[in-house]
Design an enzyme around this catalytic site. Structure first.
Site, PDB file in Angstrom:
ATOM      1  N   ASN A   1     -30.511   7.376   6.300  1.00 49.22           N
ATOM      2  CA  ASN A   1     -30.827   6.873   4.962  1.00 49.22           C
ATOM      3  C   ASN A   1     -30.958   5.352   4.964  1.00 49.22           C
ATOM      4  OD1 ASN A   1     -30.605   9.488   3.983  1.00 49.22           O
ATOM      5  ND2 ASN A   1     -28.639   9.161   2.992  1.00 49.22           N
TER       6      ASN A   1
ATOM      7  N   ASN B   1     -28.973  13.638   9.254  1.00 50.22           N
ATOM      8  CA  ASN B   1     -28.628  14.939   8.668  1.00 50.22           C
ATOM      9  C   ASN B   1     -29.817  15.562   7.962  1.00 50.22           C
ATOM     10  OD1 ASN B   1     -25.913  14.719   9.400  1.00 50.22           O
ATOM     11  ND2 ASN B   1     -25.288  13.921   7.402  1.00 50.22           N
TER      12      ASN B   1
ATOM     13  N   GLY C   1     -28.347  11.870   5.949  1.00 46.50           N
ATOM     14  CA  GLY C   1     -27.496  11.219   6.934  1.00 46.50           C
ATOM     15  C   GLY C   1     -27.384   9.753   6.591  1.00 46.50           C
TER      16      GLY C   1
ATOM     17  N   GLY D   1     -26.012   4.452  -2.528  1.00 48.90           N
ATOM     18  CA  GLY D   1     -25.255   3.458  -1.774  1.00 48.90           C
ATOM     19  C   GLY D   1     -25.914   3.130  -0.453  1.00 48.90           C
ATOM     20  N   ASP D   2     -26.550   4.117   0.172  1.00 45.23           N
ATOM     21  CA  ASP D   2     -27.269   3.869   1.422  1.00 45.23           C
ATOM     22  C   ASP D   2     -28.519   3.031   1.184  1.00 45.23           C
ATOM     23  OD1 ASP D   2     -25.392   5.391   2.769  1.00 45.23           O
ATOM     24  OD2 ASP D   2     -26.550   7.243   2.548  1.00 45.23           O
TER      25      ASP D   2
ATOM     26  N   ALA E   1     -33.108   3.939  -6.646  1.00 49.27           N
ATOM     27  CA  ALA E   1     -32.895   5.189  -5.912  1.00 49.27           C
ATOM     28  C   ALA E   1     -32.263   6.271  -6.771  1.00 49.27           C
ATOM     29  CB  ALA E   1     -32.029   4.926  -4.680  1.00 49.27           C
TER      30      ALA E   1
ATOM     31  N   GLY F   1     -22.509  -2.440 -10.990  1.00 49.28           N
ATOM     32  CA  GLY F   1     -23.094  -3.417 -10.087  1.00 49.28           C
ATOM     33  C   GLY F   1     -22.347  -3.516  -8.776  1.00 49.28           C
TER      34      GLY F   1
END
Length: 302
Positions: free
Chosen positions: A43, A11, A39, A248-249, A279, A222
């Site tokens: 990612n 994306n 995307g 999360g990616d 991140a 966590g």
């Protein structure tokens, strides 16, 4: 050399910052408007590649001006893009609003990703079959998801985000299933099981449903790793959050990079928690991801 193949989405992320998220029918002034690479598939692939993993990608990108920024980090991180096709349609687009506390809302238009169906995936089966790990998400058609599992000869890792209806037996091949707390509840509903309870209860209910392992990501709390033998809480470093987009990616890509190296699931998740925290300290998804030379935050065990 061990190989990760990601079958997933590419994306362009249109990112706008606002003091808070608007209410329905409300208009707010914001800032930004950057177009960045995104995307979930892209990612996760970039996160793994920048940490040293050998990564190949199966997916589609459009022929519009968004294609170039969407592919930027895929190219610079050294991912094998021979199974990525440029198709005659729009590139997938994610419209992201980031509030002052770093939380985001995301609306996605699939674009070229909608073409990554069973026929598309089957035509690139060799890139999947020779992978040690195949990583999947929920931003491609369900038939493409199923075909990727069927052509895999290695370990399958699934981050079913967004949670879409997929073939039950294909989904149960996940080892681990990677989800956040909300997604875990939706997956349980898809399996016809109760979706209420604590994160630990959700994780072990998924194990009872037939998954060999589950990793729940819990943001600042966590993560939690569950197997038929028990469960382990995974702490995360305390950081100053700027933008949670793609964190999360980053976790998923980092997890797979360490599984490729032979780490246990608990050790891989512990490393991934540090990468996910890193991140959140930068803007956007892929631009905020660490490399092998980055200094990751440590967990405060005090």
């Amino acid at each position: 050399m061990s190989k990760l193949t990601v079958v997933g989405s590419i994306n362009a992320d249109l990112i706008v910052h606002a003091e808070r998220h608007p209410q329905p029918g409300e208009t707010l002034l914001g800032s930004g408007g950057e177009i960045l690479a995104g995307g979930k598939g892209a990612n996760q692939a970039v996160a793994a590649a920048q940490l040293g993993a050998h990564v190949a990608f199966v997916g589609a990108v459009g022929s519009d001006p968004y294609a170039e920024p969407a592919m930027h980090y895929m190219r610079t991180s050294g991912i094998d893009l021979s199974a990525v096709e440029q198709v005659d349609t729009n590139t997938g687009l994610a419209v992201i609003t980031v509030s002052a506390d770093g939380e985001n809302t995301i609306v996605i238009s699939p674009g070229a990703n909608a073409q990554v169906d069973s026929d598309f995936v089957a035509a690139r089966a060799s890139t999947i079959a020779d992978a040690d790990i195949v990583l999947l998400q929920g931003e491609i058609p369900a038939s493409g998801f199923q075909a990727a599992v069927e052509h895999s000869n290695g370990r399958v890792v699934v981050n079913l985000a967004p949670v879409v209806q997929v073939d039950r037996e294909s989904l149960l091949q996940a080892n681990p299933l990677l989800a956040n707390e909300h997604e875990a509840g939706l997956i349980l509903e898809q399996l016809g099981l109760p979706s209420d309870g604590t994160p630990h209860e959700l994780a072990h209910r998924l194990i009872e449903a037939g998954f060999r392992s589950v990793v729940l990501t819990l943001g600042a709390r966590g993560a939690y790793v569950a197997t038929p033998e028990g469960g382990t809480d995974i702490p995360t470093p305390r950081v100053t959050t700027i933008d949670t987009t793609g964190a999360g990616d980053a976790f998923a890509g980092a997890l797979c990079s360490r599984l490729l190296q032979g780490d246990s699931l608990i050790d891989a998740a512990s490393f991934a928690a540090r990468v996910g925290a890193f991140a959140t300290t930068g803007n956007g998804a892929q631009p905020s991801y660490p490399t092998t030379s980055s200094r990751l935050p440590e967990v405060d065990n005090a």
